[in-house]
Structure formats: C-alpha cells, structure tokens
Scaffold this motif. Structure first.
Motif, PDB file in Angstrom:
ATOM      1  N   ALA A 116     -60.090 -70.758  12.651  1.00 25.35           N
ATOM      2  CA  ALA A 116     -59.454 -69.942  13.685  1.00 25.35           C
ATOM      3  C   ALA A 116     -59.871 -68.494  13.449  1.00 25.35           C
ATOM      4  CB  ALA A 116     -57.950 -70.103  13.577  1.00 25.35           C
ATOM      5  N   PRO A 117     -59.572 -67.608  14.363  1.00 21.28           N
ATOM      6  CA  PRO A 117     -59.894 -66.193  14.127  1.00 21.28           C
ATOM      7  C   PRO A 117     -59.237 -65.705  12.840  1.00 21.28           C
ATOM      8  CG  PRO A 117     -59.059 -66.537  16.347  1.00 21.28           C
ATOM      9  CD  PRO A 117     -58.929 -67.828  15.630  1.00 21.28           C
ATOM     10  N   HIS A 118     -59.881 -64.731  12.203  1.00 21.67           N
ATOM     11  CA  HIS A 118     -59.347 -64.205  10.955  1.00 21.67           C
ATOM     12  C   HIS A 118     -58.025 -63.473  11.165  1.00 21.67           C
ATOM     13  CE1 HIS A 118     -62.861 -65.320   8.685  1.00 21.67           C
ATOM     14  NE2 HIS A 118     -63.634 -64.724   9.576  1.00 21.67           N
ATOM     15  N   LEU A 119     -57.916 -62.856  12.321  1.00 25.32           N
ATOM     16  CA  LEU A 119     -56.728 -62.063  12.581  1.00 25.32           C
ATOM     17  C   LEU A 119     -56.355 -62.208  14.047  1.00 25.32           C
ATOM     18  CD1 LEU A 119     -54.733 -59.872  11.572  1.00 25.32           C
ATOM     19  CD2 LEU A 119     -56.411 -58.178  12.321  1.00 25.32           C
ATOM     20  N   THR A 120     -55.126 -62.483  14.282  1.00 23.58           N
ATOM     21  CA  THR A 120     -54.619 -62.567  15.647  1.00 23.58           C
ATOM     22  C   THR A 120     -53.434 -61.613  15.759  1.00 23.58           C
ATOM     23  OG1 THR A 120     -55.213 -64.897  15.713  1.00 23.58           O
ATOM     24  CG2 THR A 120     -53.715 -64.116  17.419  1.00 23.58           C
ATOM     25  N   VAL A 121     -53.538 -60.699  16.719  1.00 23.58           N
ATOM     26  CA  VAL A 121     -52.480 -59.713  16.910  1.00 23.58           C
ATOM     27  C   VAL A 121     -51.999 -59.801  18.353  1.00 23.58           C
ATOM     28  CG1 VAL A 121     -51.893 -57.264  16.797  1.00 23.58           C
ATOM     29  CG2 VAL A 121     -53.555 -58.210  15.204  1.00 23.58           C
ATOM     30  N   HIS A 122     -50.698 -59.856  18.519  1.00 24.04           N
ATOM     31  CA  HIS A 122     -50.108 -59.904  19.861  1.00 24.04           C
ATOM     32  C   HIS A 122     -49.547 -58.523  20.203  1.00 24.04           C
ATOM     33  CE1 HIS A 122     -50.498 -64.232  20.065  1.00 24.04           C
ATOM     34  NE2 HIS A 122     -50.033 -64.299  18.820  1.00 24.04           N
ATOM     35  N   TYR A 123     -49.981 -58.003  21.315  1.00 20.32           N
ATOM     36  CA  TYR A 123     -49.518 -56.692  21.785  1.00 20.32           C
ATOM     37  C   TYR A 123     -48.653 -56.877  23.019  1.00 20.32           C
ATOM     38  CZ  TYR A 123     -53.128 -54.610  18.849  1.00 20.32           C
ATOM     39  OH  TYR A 123     -53.905 -54.223  17.800  1.00 20.32           O
ATOM     40  N   GLU A 124     -47.644 -56.085  23.078  1.00 20.44           N
ATOM     41  CA  GLU A 124     -46.860 -56.021  24.309  1.00 20.44           C
ATOM     42  C   GLU A 124     -47.250 -54.711  24.973  1.00 20.44           C
ATOM     43  OE1 GLU A 124     -42.916 -57.151  24.420  1.00 20.44           O
ATOM     44  OE2 GLU A 124     -43.117 -58.645  22.860  1.00 20.44           O
ATOM     45  N   LEU A 125     -48.089 -54.832  25.982  1.00 11.03           N
ATOM     46  CA  LEU A 125     -48.628 -53.648  26.644  1.00 11.03           C
ATOM     47  C   LEU A 125     -47.694 -53.209  27.767  1.00 11.03           C
ATOM     48  CD1 LEU A 125     -52.314 -54.850  26.816  1.00 11.03           C
ATOM     49  CD2 LEU A 125     -51.284 -53.369  25.119  1.00 11.03           C
ATOM     50  N   LYS A 126     -47.502 -51.897  27.806  1.00  7.64           N
ATOM     51  CA  LYS A 126     -46.633 -51.346  28.842  1.00  7.64           C
ATOM     52  C   LYS A 126     -47.426 -50.994  30.103  1.00  7.64           C
ATOM     53  CE  LYS A 126     -43.286 -49.823  25.583  1.00  7.64           C
ATOM     54  NZ  LYS A 126     -43.239 -49.121  24.405  1.00  7.64           N
ATOM     55  N   ASP A 127     -48.675 -50.594  29.871  1.00  7.97           N
ATOM     56  CA  ASP A 127     -49.509 -50.283  31.047  1.00  7.97           C
ATOM     57  C   ASP A 127     -50.959 -50.595  30.756  1.00  7.97           C
ATOM     58  OD1 ASP A 127     -50.160 -48.290  29.345  1.00  7.97           O
ATOM     59  OD2 ASP A 127     -49.720 -46.637  30.685  1.00  7.97           O
ATOM     60  N   ARG A 128     -51.786 -50.436  31.749  1.00  8.63           N
ATOM     61  CA  ARG A 128     -53.204 -50.779  31.684  1.00  8.63           C
ATOM     62  C   ARG A 128     -53.964 -49.858  30.731  1.00  8.63           C
ATOM     63  NH1 ARG A 128     -57.301 -53.013  35.433  1.00  8.63           N
ATOM     64  NH2 ARG A 128     -59.124 -51.712  35.137  1.00  8.63           N
ATOM     65  N   ASN A 129     -53.575 -48.604  30.613  1.00  4.84           N
ATOM     66  CA  ASN A 129     -54.272 -47.638  29.749  1.00  4.84           C
ATOM     67  C   ASN A 129     -54.204 -48.063  28.276  1.00  4.84           C
ATOM     68  OD1 ASN A 129     -55.085 -45.994  31.822  1.00  4.84           O
ATOM     69  ND2 ASN A 129     -53.232 -44.715  31.740  1.00  4.84           N
ATOM     70  N   GLU A 130     -53.084 -48.639  27.872  1.00  2.00           N
ATOM     71  CA  GLU A 130     -52.964 -49.129  26.483  1.00  2.00           C
ATOM     72  C   GLU A 130     -53.954 -50.257  26.228  1.00  2.00           C
ATOM     73  OE1 GLU A 130     -49.161 -50.000  24.712  1.00  2.00           O
ATOM     74  OE2 GLU A 130     -48.211 -48.569  26.040  1.00  2.00           O
ATOM     75  N   ALA A 131     -54.133 -51.162  27.173  1.00  2.00           N
ATOM     76  CA  ALA A 131     -55.076 -52.269  27.024  1.00  2.00           C
ATOM     77  C   ALA A 131     -56.495 -51.739  26.907  1.00  2.00           C
ATOM     78  CB  ALA A 131     -54.960 -53.223  28.221  1.00  2.00           C
ATOM     79  N   ILE A 132     -56.845 -50.746  27.717  1.00  2.00           N
ATOM     80  CA  ILE A 132     -58.199 -50.163  27.657  1.00  2.00           C
ATOM     81  C   ILE A 132     -58.403 -49.479  26.311  1.00  2.00           C
ATOM     82  CG2 ILE A 132     -59.680 -48.371  28.659  1.00  2.00           C
ATOM     83  CD1 ILE A 132     -58.432 -49.127  31.378  1.00  2.00           C
ATOM     84  N   LYS A 133     -57.382 -48.789  25.834  1.00  2.00           N
ATOM     85  CA  LYS A 133     -57.469 -48.100  24.540  1.00  2.00           C
ATOM     86  C   LYS A 133     -57.726 -49.110  23.410  1.00  2.00           C
ATOM     87  CE  LYS A 133     -54.885 -44.343  22.482  1.00  2.00           C
ATOM     88  NZ  LYS A 133     -53.565 -43.767  22.335  1.00  2.00           N
ATOM     89  N   ILE A 134     -57.034 -50.247  23.427  1.00  2.00           N
ATOM     90  CA  ILE A 134     -57.213 -51.285  22.397  1.00  2.00           C
ATOM     91  C   ILE A 134     -58.614 -51.882  22.482  1.00  2.00           C
ATOM     92  CG2 ILE A 134     -56.471 -53.596  21.687  1.00  2.00           C
ATOM     93  CD1 ILE A 134     -53.611 -52.714  22.436  1.00  2.00           C
ATOM     94  N   LEU A 135     -59.080 -52.169  23.691  1.00  2.00           N
ATOM     95  CA  LEU A 135     -60.427 -52.718  23.853  1.00  2.00           C
ATOM     96  C   LEU A 135     -61.482 -51.733  23.377  1.00  2.00           C
ATOM     97  CD1 LEU A 135     -60.122 -54.593  27.262  1.00  2.00           C
ATOM     98  CD2 LEU A 135     -60.402 -55.586  25.004  1.00  2.00           C
TER      99      LEU A 135
END
Length: 169
Positions: A122-141
């Motif tokens: 499986a992946p070495h690390l799996t992290v679950h994020y609770e994103l409040k808006d689209r900008n946070e998702a872009i920042k993580i990517l």
C-alpha cells in the motif's frame, strides 16, 4: 562330570547349540574347509579331548582378530580424516552452478518482483485532509509536486534535460 560320564558324552550336529550351521560355519572359517570336517567329527566323537584344543584355537584367533581390527581401525580413521572433505565435493559443482544462477541480476530482480507481488504494498503514507475550500487543495497538490520535483533533481541517474522534462511534467 565324572571321568566315566565325560568319556560317554557325545555332541550332536548342533555341537551343543541350537543351530547346526552357526558353530560349524565358525569352525570352517577358523580351520578351513578340509580341516574343519575333521575337527567337527572329533568334537562329535570325543568332545573331552577336542573341546580344549578348539577352545585354545578360538581364543588365539579372537586375539589375532582383535589386533587386526585395531590396525584396521587406525587405517580406516586415517582414511576417513583424509578423504572426508573430498567426499563433500561431489555436490560442489551443483552448488556452484546454483549460486551463479541465484546471484545473477535477473534472478535477484525476479526475486524482488516476486516479493513485491506477494506483498502488494500500500502507499507508504496516507493522509486524510478535511478541506474547507478549493485553495487548500491546490496548496496541498503544489506541495506534493514540489516534493516530487525535489526528488527528481536529486536523482543521479538522469541528466539535466531529463530532469527538466520531469519537472515540467
């Protein structure tokens, strides 16, 4: 036994044992085929005279055979020590061939692939994020992409044009 009883005593074909062949075969080994027939006849006919003679001969032969066995044991021990390591060499060629096959890169690669397929990691690390808006998702990517670009630049396997190509991808 009294003298009179001893003079009348006779041995049967078994020579005092349970089997006629065991004692007779032993006497044939000691005296030889021709003489053993006379000895057996003498034991049956007059055991009082023949038994002490045969008994002395048996004891002498036993001593002789024990001495011979000591000499043979010494020779056999020396030969065992001398040829022991050589006796293990009959499999040396097979082991050498198997080792060569096992150490080849193709074999090692197949072994690693088999272990990988068996584990299905499986992946070495799996992290679950609770994103409040689209900008946070872009920042993580963007952070993930920067980590991948950093890793690609540190690779010594690729030349500069390939690294730039990976970064732009």
């Amino acid at each position: 036994m009294s003298t009179d009883e001893a003079a009348r005593y006779r041995l049967d074909d078994c020579l005092g044992g349970h089997s006629p062949t065991i004692h007779q075969r032993a006497l044939r080994r000691i005296y030889g085929e021709k003489v053993a027939v006379d000895i057996i006849a003498g034991l049956k006919k007059n055991p009082v005279v023949a038994v002490p003679v045969v008994l002395r001969r048996l004891k002498a032969k036993e001593e002789e055979w024990r001495e011979a066995q000591k000499g043979f044991n010494k020779q056999w021990r020396e030969q065992n020590e001398k040829y022991y390591l050589k006796s293990l060499d009959h499999q040396g060629i097979t082991f050498k061939q198997n080792d060569l096959k096992a150490v080849r890169s193709k074999s090692l690669f197949n072994e690693v692939e088999a272990a990988y397929a068996a584990r299905r990691p499986a992946p070495h690390l799996t992290v679950h994020y609770e994103l409040k808006d689209r900008n946070e998702a872009i920042k993580i990517l963007r952070d993930c992409a920067e980590l991948l670009i950093h890793h690609a630049r540190r690779q010594t396997l690729y030349k500069r044009p390939r690294k730039e190509e990976l970064s732009s991808f």
